[in-house]
Design an enzyme around this catalytic site. Structure first.
Site, short mmCIF file in Angstrom:
data_model
loop_
_atom_site.label_atom_id
_atom_site.label_comp_id
_atom_site.label_asym_id
_atom_site.label_seq_id
_atom_site.Cartn_x
_atom_site.Cartn_y
_atom_site.Cartn_z
N CYS A 18 0.87 -1.18 0.00
CA CYS A 18 0.00 0.00 0.00
C CYS A 18 0.91 1.23 0.00
CB CYS A 18 -0.86 -0.01 1.26
SG CYS A 18 0.16 0.01 2.75
N HIS A 73 3.41 2.02 11.67
CA HIS A 73 2.27 1.82 12.58
C HIS A 73 2.03 2.99 13.52
CE1 HIS A 73 4.20 -2.09 11.64
NE2 HIS A 73 2.98 -2.31 11.21
N CYS A 130 2.37 6.04 8.85
CA CYS A 130 1.52 6.22 7.66
C CYS A 130 0.59 7.40 7.91
CB CYS A 130 0.71 4.96 7.41
SG CYS A 130 -0.48 5.20 6.07
N GLU A 151 -0.03 -0.35 16.43
CA GLU A 151 -0.82 0.82 16.02
C GLU A 151 -1.79 1.24 17.12
OE1 GLU A 151 -2.94 0.63 12.19
OE2 GLU A 151 -4.42 1.98 13.08
N ASN A 197 -3.46 -6.90 8.71
CA ASN A 197 -4.29 -6.90 7.51
C ASN A 197 -4.19 -8.22 6.75
OD1 ASN A 197 -2.78 -6.37 4.72
ND2 ASN A 197 -1.60 -5.39 6.35
N SER A 222 1.82 -5.30 3.35
CA SER A 222 3.26 -5.12 3.61
C SER A 222 4.11 -6.13 2.83
CB SER A 222 3.51 -5.27 5.12
OG SER A 222 2.82 -6.38 5.63
S1 SF4 Z 1 -2.30 -0.60 5.55
FE1 SF4 Z 1 -1.45 0.76 7.11
S2 SF4 Z 1 0.38 1.59 6.12
FE2 SF4 Z 1 -0.92 0.80 4.49
S3 SF4 Z 1 -2.16 2.56 3.78
FE3 SF4 Z 1 -3.31 1.40 5.33
S4 SF4 Z 1 -2.87 2.48 7.22
FE4 SF4 Z 1 -1.29 3.06 5.78
#
Ligand code: SF4
Length: 329
Positions: A21, A83, A105, A135, A233, A276
């Site tokens: 991302c 995070h 982020c 986070e 995620n 990631s």
């Molecule tokens: S997954 Fe985490 S690092 Fe990636 S865009 Fe979303 S909030 Fe930002």
């Protein structure tokens, strides 16, 4: 050939979007640029992003990952991970005479700012997220006296607030969209005047990757999610795949972790990766599957992504200064 005994066609459904991302891309580039700009070592507090391969690769280039700010020797540079960190961590760095680069982020920073604003207005903030996740620790550190962590619908019954008419919910950015809404509904059952955040806290990347995996889930016999076990995620993608109807779903860091027995009776394999995960690891999985007859790859696209974030401001400042010096020299 006897139709009854013919091997069913084997194919791969490949999710799009998947993998990096904008926040992860920025954080990884920030470490690389910092190493080029200041030389090794560059200290990074916690894993810059939750992926084993990325962390190992950056370590080989000279990054040193530490658990605590106090581990960084005085006068060095410390980078904060994507995070995010609590304000107390910035103070620790100042005490240790450390220069900082904040690779949080921007979408996590947005949630921090919401927490600060609602705490200032004296709201009780119900932060939906996983207790102990970096986070969540960082966000709750913005307003520890106002924030209660709600780790799923089963936590709702024990939530206590001061004033039922002054309660707002916020969330971790990488949760399951459906499960979060379940928690919100349960909270609304208890606190009918519960306020919602002005915009989604679950980020665009998390949502898009979940939508794509939902689309493939019903058709896939097996879904392989590339990602590390501590990546929130990525873990959610396995759950979403199973929830969408996939018979089986597994999380793997590398192709080598795939178990051949998972393929028994499988004609359609869904493949995706967490936010990631670099694409090279997905390529490894596709190659592994192709060697076993799953050569046909069909893209399942849920969204187009064009978001990018600029590098952390401390780095931009130093890169600009260097560029200026080079021109003047
Ligand atoms: S997954 Fe985490 S690092 Fe990636 S865009 Fe979303 S909030 Fe930002």
């Amino acid at each position: 050939m006897d139709r009854m005994t013919a091997t069913p066609a084997r194919k791969v459904l490949l999710a799009a979007p998947r993998g990096y991302c904008a926040g992860v891309d920025r954080a990884v580039i920030a470490v690389e640029k910092a190493l080029e700009q200041y030389g090794a070592p560059v200290y990074v507090r916690h894993e810059i992003v939750h992926n084993k391969y990325v962390v190992k690769t950056l370590e080989q280039k000279g990054a040193i990952f530490v658990d605590r700010t106090e581990e960084v020797p005085e006068g060095n540079i410390v980078m904060f991970s994507a995070h995010g960190v609590a304000p107390v961590v910035h103070e620790e760095a100042k005490r240790g005479k450390l220069a900082t680069i904040d690779a949080t982020c921007p979408l996590v920073t947005k949630v921090h700012k919401e927490a600060v604003r609602y705490a200032k207005d004296d709201y009780d903030i119900l932060l939906i997220g996983h207790e102990g996740h970096e986070e969540v620790i960082g966000t709750s550190g913005e307003a520890p006296d106002h924030i209660t962590i709600v780790d799923g619908p089963e936590d709702v019954a024990k939530v206590e607030v001061r004033d039922e008419n002054k309660v707002v919910w916020l969330s971790q950015t990488t949760l399951s969209v459906d499960e979060t809404m379940e928690t919100v509904d349960a909270l609304k059952g208890r606190f009918p005047n519960l306020l919602s955040p002005p915009s989604d806290d679950i980020c665009y990347a998390t949502q898009n990757r979940q939508t794509a995996v939902k689309q493939m889930g019903a058709e896939a016999d097996l879904v392989i999610v590339v990602g590390s076990k501590n990546s929130s995620n990525s873990v959610r993608l396995v759950e979403v795949a199973l929830g969408a109807g996939a018979r089986d779903a597994h999380l793997v860091d590398y192709a080598e972790e795939i178990d051949e027995t998972w393929l028994e009776g499988v004609s359609t394999v869904g493949v995706t990766s967490g936010a990631s995960v670099p694409e090279i690891l997905v390529e490894g999985v596709l190659e592994w599957l192709a060697q076993r007859g799953y050569e046909d790859v069909e893209l399942v696209r849920a969204a187009e992504e064009h978001i990018t974030f600029s590098l952390p401001k401390e780095l931009r400042r130093d890169l600009r200064a260097e560029a200026r010096a080079a021109t003047e020299g």
